[in-house]
Scaffold this motif. Structure first.
Motif, PDB file in Angstrom:
ATOM      1  N   ILE A  61       0.843  -1.206   0.000  1.00 24.49           N
ATOM      2  CA  ILE A  61       0.000   0.000   0.000  1.00 24.49           C
ATOM      3  C   ILE A  61       0.875   1.253   0.000  1.00 24.49           C
ATOM      4  O   ILE A  61       0.631   2.196  -0.765  1.00 24.49           O
ATOM      5  N   GLN A  62       1.940   1.230   0.804  1.00 21.43           N
ATOM      6  CA  GLN A  62       2.874   2.373   0.800  1.00 21.43           C
ATOM      7  C   GLN A  62       3.459   2.608  -0.581  1.00 21.43           C
ATOM      8  O   GLN A  62       3.557   3.748  -1.044  1.00 21.43           O
ATOM      9  N   HIS A  63       3.853   1.503  -1.246  1.00 21.91           N
ATOM     10  CA  HIS A  63       4.461   1.640  -2.569  1.00 21.91           C
ATOM     11  C   HIS A  63       3.446   2.101  -3.603  1.00 21.91           C
ATOM     12  O   HIS A  63       3.808   2.801  -4.547  1.00 21.91           O
ATOM     13  N   ILE A  64       2.194   1.702  -3.455  1.00 22.75           N
ATOM     14  CA  ILE A  64       1.153   2.163  -4.381  1.00 22.75           C
ATOM     15  C   ILE A  64       1.007   3.688  -4.252  1.00 22.75           C
ATOM     16  O   ILE A  64       0.971   4.418  -5.253  1.00 22.75           O
ATOM     17  N   GLU A  65       0.964   4.157  -3.007  1.00 18.39           N
ATOM     18  CA  GLU A  65       0.834   5.603  -2.783  1.00 18.39           C
ATOM     19  C   GLU A  65       1.996   6.366  -3.411  1.00 18.39           C
ATOM     20  O   GLU A  65       1.812   7.387  -4.073  1.00 18.39           O
ATOM     21  N   LYS A  66       3.189   5.811  -3.202  1.00 14.87           N
ATOM     22  CA  LYS A  66       4.394   6.473  -3.708  1.00 14.87           C
ATOM     23  C   LYS A  66       4.404   6.490  -5.241  1.00 14.87           C
ATOM     24  O   LYS A  66       4.660   7.532  -5.873  1.00 14.87           O
ATOM     25  N   ALA A  67       4.085   5.357  -5.843  1.00 15.56           N
ATOM     26  CA  ALA A  67       4.106   5.265  -7.305  1.00 15.56           C
ATOM     27  C   ALA A  67       3.042   6.171  -7.922  1.00 15.56           C
ATOM     28  O   ALA A  67       3.243   6.755  -8.981  1.00 15.56           O
ATOM     29  N   ALA A  68       1.900   6.296  -7.230  1.00 16.85           N
ATOM     30  CA  ALA A  68       0.807   7.101  -7.767  1.00 16.85           C
ATOM     31  C   ALA A  68       1.154   8.588  -7.746  1.00 16.85           C
ATOM     32  O   ALA A  68       0.665   9.367  -8.577  1.00 16.85           O
ATOM     33  N   GLN A  69       2.002   8.969  -6.809  1.00 19.35           N
ATOM     34  CA  GLN A  69       2.401  10.385  -6.728  1.00 19.35           C
ATOM     35  C   GLN A  69       3.362  10.783  -7.847  1.00 19.35           C
ATOM     36  O   GLN A  69       3.470  11.949  -8.192  1.00 19.35           O
ATOM     37  N   ASP A  70       4.069   9.770  -8.371  1.00 23.00           N
ATOM     38  CA  ASP A  70       5.063  10.052  -9.416  1.00 23.00           C
ATOM     39  C   ASP A  70       4.331  10.402 -10.712  1.00 23.00           C
ATOM     40  O   ASP A  70       3.609   9.564 -11.274  1.00 23.00           O
ATOM     41  N   PRO A  71       4.467  11.634 -11.239  1.00 21.65           N
ATOM     42  CA  PRO A  71       3.704  12.039 -12.438  1.00 21.65           C
ATOM     43  C   PRO A  71       4.071  11.240 -13.687  1.00 21.65           C
ATOM     44  O   PRO A  71       3.327  11.241 -14.661  1.00 21.65           O
ATOM     45  N   THR A  72       5.221  10.532 -13.670  1.00 21.90           N
ATOM     46  CA  THR A  72       5.573   9.750 -14.860  1.00 21.90           C
ATOM     47  C   THR A  72       4.887   8.388 -14.873  1.00 21.90           C
ATOM     48  O   THR A  72       4.901   7.687 -15.878  1.00 21.90           O
ATOM     49  N   THR A  73       4.286   7.982 -13.757  1.00 20.98           N
ATOM     50  CA  THR A  73       3.689   6.653 -13.705  1.00 20.98           C
ATOM     51  C   THR A  73       2.460   6.557 -14.603  1.00 20.98           C
ATOM     52  O   THR A  73       1.539   7.371 -14.485  1.00 20.98           O
ATOM     53  N   ALA A  74       2.464   5.581 -15.484  1.00 25.28           N
ATOM     54  CA  ALA A  74       1.310   5.336 -16.353  1.00 25.28           C
ATOM     55  C   ALA A  74       0.490   4.165 -15.813  1.00 25.28           C
ATOM     56  O   ALA A  74      -0.727   4.255 -15.684  1.00 25.28           O
ATOM     57  N   VAL A  75       1.183   3.090 -15.506  1.00 27.34           N
ATOM     58  CA  VAL A  75       0.496   1.875 -15.090  1.00 27.34           C
ATOM     59  C   VAL A  75       1.174   1.306 -13.832  1.00 27.34           C
ATOM     60  O   VAL A  75       2.403   1.263 -13.764  1.00 27.34           O
ATOM     61  N   ILE A  76       0.336   0.921 -12.886  1.00 26.07           N
ATOM     62  CA  ILE A  76       0.861   0.162 -11.735  1.00 26.07           C
ATOM     63  C   ILE A  76       0.464  -1.294 -11.939  1.00 26.07           C
ATOM     64  O   ILE A  76      -0.721  -1.617 -12.082  1.00 26.07           O
ATOM     65  N   LEU A  77       1.491  -2.136 -12.007  1.00 26.22           N
ATOM     66  CA  LEU A  77       1.316  -3.564 -12.287  1.00 26.22           C
ATOM     67  C   LEU A  77       1.602  -4.331 -10.993  1.00 26.22           C
ATOM     68  O   LEU A  77       2.575  -4.056 -10.316  1.00 26.22           O
ATOM     69  N   PHE A  78       0.709  -5.254 -10.655  1.00 25.36           N
ATOM     70  CA  PHE A  78       0.986  -6.029  -9.439  1.00 25.36           C
ATOM     71  C   PHE A  78       0.405  -7.427  -9.536  1.00 25.36           C
ATOM     72  O   PHE A  78      -0.384  -7.732 -10.434  1.00 25.36           O
ATOM     73  N   ASP A  79       0.827  -8.277  -8.604  1.00 24.12           N
ATOM     74  CA  ASP A  79       0.346  -9.657  -8.579  1.00 24.12           C
ATOM     75  C   ASP A  79      -0.439  -9.906  -7.294  1.00 24.12           C
ATOM     76  O   ASP A  79      -0.204  -9.248  -6.279  1.00 24.12           O
ATOM     77  N   VAL A  80      -1.368 -10.840  -7.372  1.00 18.39           N
ATOM     78  CA  VAL A  80      -2.062 -11.288  -6.165  1.00 18.39           C
ATOM     79  C   VAL A  80      -2.040 -12.811  -6.194  1.00 18.39           C
ATOM     80  O   VAL A  80      -2.487 -13.421  -7.168  1.00 18.39           O
ATOM     81  N   VAL A  81      -1.466 -13.413  -5.161  1.00 20.73           N
ATOM     82  CA  VAL A  81      -1.353 -14.873  -5.114  1.00 20.73           C
ATOM     83  C   VAL A  81      -2.320 -15.403  -4.065  1.00 20.73           C
ATOM     84  O   VAL A  81      -2.194 -15.113  -2.875  1.00 20.73           O
ATOM     85  N   LEU A  82      -3.292 -16.176  -4.525  1.00 16.11           N
ATOM     86  CA  LEU A  82      -4.264 -16.782  -3.610  1.00 16.11           C
ATOM     87  C   LEU A  82      -3.727 -18.134  -3.130  1.00 16.11           C
ATOM     88  O   LEU A  82      -2.642 -18.545  -3.506  1.00 16.11           O
ATOM     89  N   GLY A  83      -4.516 -18.814  -2.326  1.00 14.33           N
ATOM     90  CA  GLY A  83      -4.136 -20.154  -1.887  1.00 14.33           C
ATOM     91  C   GLY A  83      -3.897 -20.202  -0.402  1.00 14.33           C
ATOM     92  O   GLY A  83      -4.014 -19.202   0.312  1.00 14.33           O
TER      93      GLY A  83
END
Lengths: 586, 419
Positions: A404-426
């Protein structure tokens, strides 16, 4: 003031009455209470505690005497009702745990004489010793613990090999044996594809993709990340391959690993080419140009799964596996030029970095900077499961805080176009990651919106429809939060690349005969054959939740609540071992 | 006695525990079997302790004993004698005896005589006085001394005559085996065994040529005293454990006891030596008006029963008192007993527990296993008020400090030349 209630001929034993007294004393308005049978000795006790009343004179040994020091007379009915309800409902609320737990190897083995596998999840400094004990007792070892020195890994694996046993790990995050999930693993359909892999989320991605494509898994054997190093020499992988080669239920074998040292690679591939069963290899980071003999070489985890499913069905392997991608038209500002990958799974992060590096045609491969799997041209892939992010914190597969911290940080960066992430269930993973990440995603997107940017989120959702978390439900929750959810990491990354107008070249593979084959030393030990022949019987040394997952899938597990010997006292450990080895001379 | 390893030595010890055959043969004045009690000498519970270091209840018992023996005419005189050091102290355990709570035993108090026929050794324990104001919890009022005097003049001699009439004495293994199936664990709960004892002894008592009123008083006292068998059990287990510790090797715990300050243990390989550390305070349920803050630290020789494998070690045998171990009741008791198996060498097939699928009671606590696992034996115990004269205020459980076991192992390793 004191109130006395005598319940004639109402015998209760003293333990019940002490518990009842505690219960009544805690009621509002009660200063003090005493409830006892009216024996002479008990009346003396009441006298001593200042709760004796004249009414007690009449009470006999079979009369329950309730003396209450309470403010208001009006409360008495209420108190009497509480007494009656306590006495009528004395059965202890069933705290019975289905999990049998022991505190020593000796008792674990006594309670479960047919155990054939130990899962070790104790602190790293103790893990090798406990795994060694498992081997001494004739058990295969699955070592979840990390921070085991490589020399200890080697000596454990040599010992295991001599005894015909397998050591999965150390730092082995996942495994599936006859459908039984070990540590972080998914619930998958049974089938004829067997996997040996040196990477945790790599195995999870391949097994879940095979499941969702309609294939099935016989076994998935984890080896630990260092098994294919030159030091260890793929001892577990080679024994695992032998095991699957001799396992009747396994018809196709998949190998998942980072590219090993050349000598080790040659040994492994040489052995694979000598097998009568078809094999799919995925050495993540290599871009193979051809299949060789019975060995089919994949580029991505998804391709490995697709080839394996075709082989498992008896279908011909295609020269090229490409899937149509639905790519949204991205409305990006000119300044939004970067992909920010925030991964929980190390292998998935590595795969994303590999594909992006390929699309960017980076000559120097992946740029290594602490905590990054890739950092180039503004793009970044971060492995949040890396040691530098998990010191003293839970892994991001369990705890969303770091991400969540990294999402906030990446979203503040004006150059960010896409935030890509994984979710592993199980098993082992977070119960409902979508619900905890969605608010952070919505907030970040809204904030960017107010700053005049549209921020895109793309997720790779790894899991099966049988997993404890509902796959569809997780997908729906992410989609509601505006996330584009893809069912494989490969598709997620390719979608992002296409949104960024970056292309990946896909070349059909040729199929040529194998160059070398090794056809010796293929026999699997009886112990390995037995392990793969049915559901394992497990002694789980450490984390209790692993036991829960195993028993939930119908296999037998004994929980060993491990503690360091002698509370970790080195001095007492030494004395114990000296006493245990002592020989009298009489 | 040929053994090569500590495991084999321990096996020899537990063979003697399992093979013990205690018979209750007599009740006699303590001084007739414990010559050390001549003069102004008292026995106390636990490892050695001086009067000034004793906690309130044990000091109160000393006052009561001095009054009972007629050494002092009142409390003031008794206290000054004790403070001056006029009265000599010996731990019960040093003279083949055990004593509950304060364990204060004087020469004229009647003691049970238990003969362990397998080894030919004897052990002694004073008789249970009932509950409420009693000497063992530090009470010393006139009522207490009067009862003790009655026990000396009437109860003791009557039981002695009755036991002699049995010819053989009473075979305690048989009574213990019966009572364990009736829900006793022999520390917190002895009601079944006490009734079995009453059933065995009363035909002999009613056959005695004696005053009817006195006979009624004796029968009434035995019928009213639910814990009467506890002291017989203590003497029995002391006799068996003393028989077993003739094997002077190994790491089997042969005694556990507390003096209110220190917890003491003995292990088979270290003979008579005590290994001590400060006691814990029992946790449990309290009579109204009392709380944990009033509780005296752990005290008494009664943990000899746990050393043998009953009491807290056999919690599951006594469903009726399982809730002393925690709110989980039966399941907690089951978990506790299963935990105790981890520190025991074997299980004793002579005493099987129906509520435990007829598994035998724990046999032989191995000090090595205690230290290795960090699992301390569970001891069921009465809880005394920390002030003398108040008496029992509750009951619960307590565990020994690990340091006793560590010190014992270290000393044994040193004795074997390993350090």
């Amino acid at each position: 003031m004191l109130h006395t209630i005598i319940k004639k001929n109402s015998y209760q034993d003293s333990v019940n009455l002490m518990l009842l007294t505690n219960h009544i004393s805690a009621l509002e308005g009660v200063t003090q209470a005493s409830i006892m049978m009216g024996t002479p000795a008990n009346k003396d006790i009441m006298r001593n505690s200042g709760l004796y009343t004249g009414e007690l004179e009449q009470a006999g040994a079979n009369d329950m005497c309730i003396v209450i020091d309470a403010e208001a007379q009006g409360k008495l009915d209420h108190i009497l009702a509480a007494v009656d309800s306590f006495l009528s409902d004395q059965s202890v609320s069933s705290g019975q745990s289905a999990i049998e737990s022991v505190r020593s190897w000796e008792r674990a083995l006594k309670e479960s004489p047919d155990a054939n596998l130990a899962i070790i999840s104790v602190p790293g400094q103790y893990a090798a010793a406990e795994a060694g004990k498992a081997l001494d007792h004739g058990l295969h070892a699955f070592v979840f613990s990390d921070n085991v020195p490589v020399e200890e890994e080697l000596s454990l694996k040599r010992k295991a090999h001599e005894k015909g046993l397998l050591v999965m790990g150390p730092d082995c995050g996942t495994g599936i044996l006859s459908g039984v999930p070990l540590a972080f693993a998914n619930r998958v359909t049974a089938g004829n594809i067997g996997i040996v892999g040196a990477s945790g989320t790599g195995i999870q991605e391949v097994t879940t993709l095979i499941d969702r494509m309609g294939g099935g898994i016989s076994h998935a054997i984890g080896t630990g990340g260092r098994d294919l190093s030159e030091t260890v020499g793929a001892i577990t992988m080679l024994d695992g391959i032998c095991g699957l080669a001799h396992n009747d239920r396994t018809e196709v074998i998949v190998i998942v690993s980072k590219p090993p040292a050349k000598a080790v690679r040659d040994k492994v591939v040489g052995q694979l080419q000598g097998l009568s069963k078809p094999v799919v290899t995925l050495f993540l980071g290599e871009k193979p140009a051809a299949h060789e003999g019975n060995v089919y070489q994949a580029y991505t985890l998804e391709e490995a799964a697709m080839i394996a499913v075709d082989l498992a069905k008896g279908a011909a392997v295609k020269p090229l596996y490409s899937l149509p991608l639905e790519v949204p038209e991205a409305a990006l500002n000119p300044g939004q030029t970067s992909i920010q990958g925030l991964y929980a799974g190390g292998t998935l992060a590595a795969e994303a970095a590999m594909l992006i590096a390929d699309a960017l045609q980076l000559k120097d491969g992946l740029i290594h900077e602490a905590g990054y799997v890739l950092k180039s041209n503004g793009h970044a892939i971060v492995d949040l499961g890396d040691d530098m992010y998990t010191q003293g914190k839970p892994h991001p597969m369990i705890d969303p805080a770091t991400r969540i911290q990294h999402i906030e940080k990446a979203a503040q960066d004006p150059t960010t176009a896409v935030i890509l992430f994984d979710v592993v269930l199980g098993y082992g993973g977070h119960d409902d990651m979508a619900s905890v990440l969605a608010p952070a995603i919505e907030k970040a997107a809204a904030k960017a919106q107010t700053e005049g940017r549209k921020l895109y989120f793309v997720a790779a959702l790894c899991g099966t429809r049988q997993d404890p978390q509902s796959y569809e439900e997780q997908k729906r929750k992410f989609e509601q939060a505006g996330v584009l959810v893809k069912e494989s990491n490969n598709q997620a990354v390719r979608t992002v690349l296409a949104m960024m107008k970056l292309g990946l070249e896909e070349v059909p593979k040729a199929h040529r005969p194998a160059a070398t084959t090794i056809s010796e030393g293929f026999s699997a030990s009886a112990a390995v054959e037995a392990l793969l022949g049915g559901k394992p019987s497990v002694i789980n040394v450490g984390l209790q939740k692993f036991t829960e997952a195993i028993t939930a899938s119908g296999a037998k597990a004994i929980q060993y609540d491990w503690r360091p010997v002698a509370g970790g006292s080195v001095k007492m450990q030494r004395i114990l071992s000296q006493l245990n080895d002592y020989r009298f001379t009489n | 006695m040929k053994y090569q390893t500590i495991d084999e030595a321990n096996q020899a010890v537990i063979d003697k525990i399992a093979g013990g055959t205690p018979f209750l043969v007599d009740v006699v004045p303590a001084r007739t079997v414990i010559p050390e009690l001549e003069g102004k000498t008292l026995l106390h519970a636990g490892p050695p302790i001086a009067y000034k270091d004793m906690t309130g209840p044990m000091q109160g018992s000393c006052v009561g004993a001095a009054l009972f023996e007629g050494w002092a005419k009142d409390e003031t005189e008794a206290r000054s004698m004790l403070e001056r050091g006029d009265i000599h102290f010996i731990p019960c355990h040093h003279v083949k005896a055990v004593g509950p709570m304060g364990g204060i035993t004087s020469g004229n108090m009647p003691v049970f005589v238990v003969n362990n026929r397998s080894e030919g050794n004897e052990a002694y324990c004073i008789m249970n006085e009932g509950i409420g104001k009693v000497l063992r919890f530090g009470a010393y009022s006139e009522e207490v001394v009067t009862r003790l005097t009655w026990m000396k003049d009437v109860l003791g001699p009557v039981l002695s005559r009755a036991l002699k009439a049995t010819k053989e004495g009473l075979n305690l293994n048989v009574m213990i085996a019966k009572a364990i199936t009736m829900g006793d664990e022999f520390h917190q709960r002895n009601i079944a065994a006490s009734l079995v004892f009453l059933k065995e002894i009363s035909p002999y008592i009613v056959n005695l040529d004696m005053d009817k009123q006195e006979m009624r008083n004796v029968i009434k006292f035995l019928a009213d005293t639910d814990q009467f068998f506890l002291n017989i059990m203590m003497a029995a287990t002391k006799a068996v454990m003393d028989g077993a510790r003739t094997i002077e090797a190994g790491t089997v715990v042969t005694a556990m006891c507390r003096n209110g300050r220190d917890f003491g243990i003995r292990i088979s390989g270290m003979g008579d030596e005590w290994f001590t550390a400060p006691v814990n305070t029992p946790q449990g349920l309290f009579f109204t008006g009392y709380s944990q803050a009033d509780a005296n630290p752990d005290i008494g020789d009664s943990a000899i029963t746990e050393t043998f494998g009953v009491g807290g070690m056999a919690m599951i045998a006594a469903p009726g008192v399982t809730r002393f171990v925690g709110a989980g009741g039966f399941q907690d008791a089951l978990a506790t007993s299963n935990e105790m198996v981890e520190i025991s060498i074997d299980q004793n097939p002579n005493f099987t527990v129906p509520t435990w699928n007829f598994r035998g009671i724990c046999l032989g606590i191995d000090a090595r296993k205690v230290v290795e696992t960090g699992i301390m034996p569970v001891i069921n115990t009465g809880i005394a008020h920390k002030e003398p004269g108040v008496g029992q205020i509750g009951a619960g459980t307590v565990r020994p400090p690990v340091e006793c076991f560590e010190k014992a192992l270290e000393a044994y390793a040193s004795k074997l030349g390993l350090l």
